[in-house]
Design a protein around this motif. Structure first.
Motif, PDB file in Angstrom:
ATOM      1  N   THR A 138      -1.783   6.785   0.689  1.00 26.25           N
ATOM      2  CA  THR A 138      -1.742   7.943   1.588  1.00 26.25           C
ATOM      3  C   THR A 138      -0.353   8.541   1.690  1.00 26.25           C
ATOM      4  O   THR A 138      -0.176   9.757   1.593  1.00 26.25           O
ATOM      5  N   TYR A 139       0.658   7.671   1.876  1.00 30.43           N
ATOM      6  CA  TYR A 139       2.018   8.151   2.091  1.00 30.43           C
ATOM      7  C   TYR A 139       2.928   7.788   0.916  1.00 30.43           C
ATOM      8  O   TYR A 139       2.731   6.777   0.252  1.00 30.43           O
TER       9      TYR A 139
ATOM     10  N   THR B 169       3.244  12.812   2.085  1.00 30.38           N
ATOM     11  CA  THR B 169       2.008  12.221   1.600  1.00 30.38           C
ATOM     12  C   THR B 169       2.089  12.058   0.087  1.00 30.38           C
ATOM     13  O   THR B 169       2.942  12.654  -0.575  1.00 30.38           O
TER      14      THR B 169
ATOM     15  N   HIS C  71      -1.771  14.995  -4.412  1.00 28.25           N
ATOM     16  CA  HIS C  71      -3.224  14.983  -4.529  1.00 28.25           C
ATOM     17  C   HIS C  71      -3.677  16.273  -5.201  1.00 28.25           C
ATOM     18  O   HIS C  71      -2.938  17.267  -5.248  1.00 28.25           O
TER      19      HIS C  71
END
Length: 584
Positions: free
Chosen positions: A426-427, A454, A457
């Motif tokens: 996520t991070y 983040t 993505h």
């Protein structure tokens, strides 16, 4: 957490309240560049070609940040017998590499698996070193920063982090490439640490091979040189208001036969005048201790190691404390800045207990203490005021970043305020708690908030990728809802706090220049402070560097990117640093 897409780079990082004087990064292993994307002309520079589906270069072309407890051996040779007492410093460990393939052809799961594999290899070798050494590191080699204060150059702002920053947007943010500094020469067969860079009132200061040099901020003209007897191992990113800082270096120059002499020498420097103030070391019996990190808090210089910590007065070099022989606990490292925080390791390797201690910087007495959860072997100090620590709890990060959770601690009482889960998928941030406790990168703390990027993505459409920077409240451990978006085919990389604002580098698509942006701490509105050129030649220079793996400094309208290793003449390395600033 953000990591290079191939194995072989041990964890790294640099923390604290980041300031214009230091952001330190490592490097990723060399790897053949991906083939040109569909439609790219053969003449397009390799670094300016996007990996398919990403929109900008993803694979740095230079070696990794080494694990300070490992030493790479020449090809086709067996590892040399470890040398007593000093952690390895100069080059990265040899880790089995998979067959090279374009980054875009690997899935996210594959890339994270490769990074996790590298972390497992590194951890295994570190464990072996401890077992062999009986709790003392027995290996050839070096020391984070590193990678960011008495009286530091940190930006101001109120206690809630809502104060405005000092960096103001110019009427025209367009920048030019001011100059390039040539890579220093290194003897054949060697790779030397050249970590450390600072911005002073009058100069850009950068470590060279066994020296510290100052260059004109706008013209690159050399202003002064401080010679050292051996290469730099690690540096503090903190400086006093009048430009004093501290470094660790070797006592002699390395050779192919003896590539490491131990990171035993602690030297205080006056960066304003180009003078060496003093050099000290500490002994474990009749042997000089090899220090893993060094920091500065007020007028106290503190250095930590697996054999314990030592401290000196910045002005006089007077000893404030030394490692205690036979002590079952050791100050493995310190975080500096507005406060002095020790990461104290107690117990045997397989039953470690970490104590996070706020200590009196003059006496070394413990003011408060928080005990990390059992099973946490390493921790990194992200910030000392407010106190924030990162750790990989239960080795669950899975990506080699050294971060699964952040711990927000009340420095006055030693009580936990909040535990912040930060999953690696996520991070994106990175800490090097195995080697240096004040070496986190890609994040910043301002007031009572933690700024985290983040992971990149997919954004849909033509396979573009992007990321965001979010804010987390350190009192509650919850996201504030504030978010800054990088935009299509770009990514945001936090560099440091500026009062209540955040300074970040925006890595661009392959056909645009990067930016330095200020993100308002309240509105999260983005303001461009510096727009780098987009011409192919300058883009090629920009893409030689990456914020994950090199040092990026921005202050007063100028951006400096610089290397952290110097390689021998057989390498393709040509640059030490580059400088960008307003067009003349």
């Amino acid at each position: 957490m953000t990591q290079p897409p191939e194995p072989g780079r041990p964890p790294q990082g640099d923390g604290g309240a980041h300031d214009p004087t230091q952001v330190s990064f490592g490097k990723s292993p060399s790897q053949p560049p991906p083939p040109p994307p569909y439609g790219a002309s053969p003449g397009t520079p390799a670094h300016a070609q996007p990996a398919a589906g990403y929109g900008y270069p993803q694979t740095p072309q230079t070696p990794p940040t080494p694990n300070p407890y490992l030493q790479q051996q020449p090809p086709q040779t067996q590892p040399a017998a470890p040398q007593y007492g000093y952690p390895a410093q100069h080059v990265a460990p040899t880790v089995p590499q998979p067959a090279a393939q374009p980054t875009a052809q690997r899935s996210e799961a594959e890339r994270k698996a490769l990074r996790a594999q590298a972390a497992i290899v590194v951890s295994a070798v570190v464990a072996i070193a401890l077992i062999i050494g009986g709790g003392v590191w027995y290996s050839q080699g070096k020391d984070d920063t590193a990678p960011t204060a008495g009286g530091s150059t940190d930006g101001g702002g109120d206690a809630k982090g809502t104060g405005g920053g000092t960096e103001k947007a110019p009427s025209d943010p367009s920048a030019a490439l001011l100059y390039q500094l040539d890579a220093p020469k290194v003897d054949k067969g060697l790779q030397v640490t050249i970590e450390g860079s600072w911005i002073t009132k009058d100069a850009f200061v950068k470590s060279g091979v066994a020296e510290i040099n100052a260059y004109g901020k706008d013209d690159g003209a050399k202003k002064w040189t401080i010679p050292l007897p051996g290469p730099v191992c690690s540096t503090s990113h903190h400086t006093t208001d009048d430009g004093k800082t501290v470094i660790v270096h070797e006592a002699e120059m390395p050779t192919v036969k003896t590539p490491m002499h131990g990171c035993s020498e602690v030297t205080a420097l006056d960066l304003a005048t180009g003078k060496k103030l003093w050099t000290k070391n500490a002994k474990n019996g009749d042997r000089a201790i090899g220090f893993d990190n060094v920091t500065l808090s007020g007028t106290t210089v503190a250095a930590g190691s697996s054999s314990g910590g030592a401290a000196w007065d910045l002005s006089s070099g007077e000893s404030l404390w030394q490692p205690k022989v036979g002590d079952e606990c050791q100050d493995s490292g310190y975080g500096g800045g507005e406060a002095l925080v020790a990461v104290r390791r107690c117990g045997a390797y397989d039953a470690r207990q970490l104590h996070i201690q706020t200590v009196d910087p003059r006496k070394g007495t413990v003011l408060s203490e928080y005990k990390m959860p059992e099973g946490v072997e390493y921790a990194s100090v992200v910030s000392t005021s407010p106190l924030v620590v990162a750790a990989d709890v239960g080795d669950t990060a899975g990506d080699g970043s050294g971060i699964s959770d952040f711990f927000s601690i009340d420095a006055a009482t030693g009580k936990l305020r909040a535990k912040i889960s930060a999953p690696g998928d996520t991070y994106a941030a990175d800490c090097d708690g195995i080697t240096r406790v004040e070496k986190c990168s890609g994040l910043a703390v301002s007031g009572d908030r933690l700024f985290l990027p983040t992971e990149e993505h997919d954004t849909g459409g033509d396979g573009g990728r992007s990321n965001e920077v979010v804010a987390i409240d350190l009192a509650t451990g919850k996201a504030t809802g504030q978010k800054a978006e990088a935009g299509e085919n770009a990514s945001l990389h936090p560099l440091r706090a500026d009062g209540g604002n955040l300074i970040a580098y925006k890595r661009p698509p392959y056909d645009k220049g990067g930016q330095i942006v200020s993100i308002d701490g309240e509105s999260f509105k983005e303001t461009v402070l510096l727009q780098l050129p987009a011409d192919p030649k300058t883009l090629e220079v920009e893409f030689e560097f990456s914020p994950e793996y090199e040092e990026y400094l921005y202050a007063d309208g100028r951006l400096f990117m610089s290397e952290v290793y110097a390689k021998d003449s057989a390498s393709s390395q040509t640059m030490l640093a580059v400088a960008y600033g307003a067009k003349g």
